[in-house]
Enzyme design. Structure first.
Site, short mmCIF file in Angstrom:
data_model
loop_
_atom_site.label_atom_id
_atom_site.label_comp_id
_atom_site.label_asym_id
_atom_site.label_seq_id
_atom_site.Cartn_x
_atom_site.Cartn_y
_atom_site.Cartn_z
N CYS A 139 0.68 -1.30 -0.11
CA CYS A 139 -0.10 -0.01 -0.06
C CYS A 139 0.92 1.11 0.05
CB CYS A 139 -0.97 -0.09 1.34
SG CYS A 139 -2.06 1.30 1.13
N GLN A 140 0.53 2.03 0.98
CA GLN A 140 1.51 3.52 1.19
C GLN A 140 2.87 2.88 1.02
OE1 GLN A 140 1.21 5.62 4.68
NE2 GLN A 140 1.39 7.52 3.61
#
Lengths: 348, 245
Positions: free
Chosen positions: A144-145
């Site tokens: 994800c991030q």
């Protein structure tokens, strides 16, 4: 319509009574443990901790994998429980596994920037892993991030990375189906808290819950029976609840920079991003990249991740679709097997 | 409800006073609340009540908060900010005469903007309820056999699809934008007041504390960088020595 069928009171109350009984049992006085795979702390800096997982007694691969998770949730989701552990699956394949835990930022961290995270914390973690494993290059697995950070890192520090894996990682933040982007890209004010200077984790949690409010907030509490069917069902549910309610605050400056640069201006995809004064050009990534995305991801739509193919040389780029949602992509029992096979074949 | 049906709820009440971990108590509260919700929903549906729209009322949906944590504490403590309907009759500004003595006209404008956004949100939530109810009826009409499971699935599908449509409209997004920006502007006004108060009482200003924090952070990062460079050189040196041996 059968009235009998539509009056679940008795059945539901029996299930509820059973659930009370199970949760109040003396053996359950402690919350089910998470992140149980044995590991050793090899580096700390401020709140950050870098762990090396204990190798299993099997032939070891040479290049280590560093897992970089998002700032918005806790990284133990990658080692939730033995059956749902990306970390353990990698260890079973003989990979030396390292993990960054970003910790819980407090008000002394509100000026931590994206540059500090990528060229500071992540850079030093990579150097420690390289020294610890005695390798000149490592493999990076960003989730994800954490995948966005890994992409930026690989573009900026090409010599450190042998292979890059991005998992449910957004690249184009302005695809039509990106609700989060739609909501945030017009907000031109600070979301930071007065007291800490950080963005409250609870606010981010609310934002995610607001993406599917009825399903996320109500539906999971509707049926008790499936939780009681197997002991592991309730244990997994309790662990997931712990994780879902464990959202660290986000360092104020980095959160603002992330929202502005990625969600609002889409700079990574538009190739106008600069971190610490250096241009982040994804086209400069010269190592093989495996992009794993989820087909039912309501947080990071598949289209947002697949945009990576526009930046990486086709001979270096591979992508694979995983069934399930944003988290299910790597903790679901069904998907995990497929995920680890794809990963280990590609890393070999 | 029968004695048998009371049994788990008695157990539940006992459990709330027991030493069971708080997170389990919270979970059970959620299950109980949701159980009651679905039972009421099924019952009203079976009794063919005309208006089921309140069953999609977003502000009352467990776990849904309209950014309430971002609100100034004095505002949070005075109102249930998830329920915006109460703002429709009385002006917020009128309810805080003591604060208005201190707040500037600008702050008053921000409060009024917050109120207007809440009223607008309330209208949007009502629209959502109606849309979800219509979708629910349509789904039921097109189904041949309606079990409890199907009714619940239709409730969910109707709610999520109606929400998906409304939450992506410009009106919904702009209302949230105005709400968040008004709150932010109000926070800034509070900052200005606190700065003025600090100056009046000879206390360090927020600005000077922020500068200190910024410099402390910079020092911490520089030290870590220096340590990394040293570790790296030591490691290279050790490697050279090892090779020389």
């Amino acid at each position: 319509m059968s009235e009998k069928k539509n009056h679940p009171d008795d059945a539901w109350q029996d299930d509820f009574a059973q659930l009370i009984e199970q949760l109040s049992h003396p053996s359950r006085q402690n919350h089910p443990a998470v992140g149980l795979t044995p590991k050793e702390l090899i580096y700390t800096e401020n709140k950050l901790q870098l762990f090396r997982y204990k190798a299993l007694d099997i032939k070891q691969k040479r290049t280590p994998i560093l897992i970089t998770y998002a700032l918005v949730n806790r990284p133990y989701i990658t080692d939730l429980e033995p059956d749902r552990s990306l970390v353990l699956r990698l260890l079973e394949k003989g990979y030396p596994v390292y993990l960054i835990d970003w910790g819980y930022p407090d008000n002394s961290d509100c000026f931590t920037s994206l540059n500090d995270y990528i060229n500071g914390y992540l850079y030093r973690c990579v150097q420690h892993v390289k020294r610890d494993a005695k390798r000149k290059k490592i493999d990076l697995l960003g989730v994800c991030q954490g995948g966005v950070f890994s992409l930026c890192y690989t573009a900026l520090h090409r010599a450190d990375i042998r292979k890059l894996v991005t998992l449910v990682t957004p690249v184009d933040f302005h695809t039509k189906d990106n609700t989060l982007s739609l909501w945030t890209n017009k907000i031109h004010s600070t979301l930071t808290d007065n007291k800490t200077g950080n963005v409250p984790g609870s606010l981010i949690s609310q934002l995610f819950k607001a993406l599917k409010p009825y399903e996320i907030n109500r539906e999971k509490f509707r049926e008790i029976k499936p939780l009681l069917a197997k002991e592991e069902g309730l244990e997994t549910f309790l662990r997931m609840e712990k994780w879902l309610n464990d959202s660290p605050d986000l360092a104020g400056l980095a959160a603002e920079e992330f929202m502005t640069n990625f969600y609002q201006h889409n700079r990574l995809h538009k190739q106008t991003l600069s971190i610490g004064g250096a241009a982040v050009e994804l086209a400069k990534i010269k190592c093989p990249v495996l992009n794993l995305y989820s087909t039912k991801d309501h947080i990071v739509p598949a289209s947002a991740t697949q945009a990576l193919s526009q930046h990486i040389k086709p001979t270096l780029y591979q992508e694979h679709a995983l069934q399930g949602g944003h988290i299910g992509a790597f903790i679901s029992l069904k998907t995990q097997h497929h995920l680890i096979n794809v990963l280990s074949q590609w890393l070999a | 409800m029968t004695t048998k049906n009371d049994h788990p709820f008695t157990q539940f009440d006992d459990l709330l006073n027991s030493t069971v971990p708080d997170e389990y108590k919270d979970l059970l509260k959620n299950f109980k609340r949701q159980g009651n919700f679905y039972q009421q929903f099924i019952q009203c549906n079976n009794e063919q009540e005309d208006d089921l729209s309140t069953f999609w009322n977003l502000p009352n949906t467990l776990g849904f908060e309209s950014f309430a944590n971002q609100w100034p504490e004095w505002l949070q403590s005075s109102f249930n900010l998830n329920s915006s309907s109460q703002f429709s009759t009385e002006s917020l500004a009128e309810q805080f005469p003591h604060l208005l003595l201190q707040l500037t006209t600008q702050a008053q404008e921000h409060i009024e903007s917050i109120q207007a956004s809440l009223t607008k949100l309330n209208d949007l939530y009502n629209e959502l309820n109606q849309s979800a109810m219509q979708r629910f009826k349509d789904l039921n009409d097109s189904a041949s056999n309606l079990s409890t499971e199907q009714l619940c699935a239709h409730w969910l599908e109707a709610g999520e699809s109606a929400y998906r449509q409304i939450s992506q409209t410009n009106e919904y997004i702009e209302t949230h934008k105005t709400l968040i920006e008004s709150l932010s502007a109000l926070k800034n006004t509070q900052h200005t007041f606190s700065e003025q108060a600090s100056e009046l009482f000879g206390l360090p200003s927020r600005q000077s504390i922020q500068e200190l924090k910024k410099n402390a952070h910079k020092l911490r990062m520089e030290f870590a960088e220096y340590k990394e460079q040293t570790d790296s050189k030591l490691n290279a040196l050790a490697e050279t020595i090892r090779k020389l041996k």
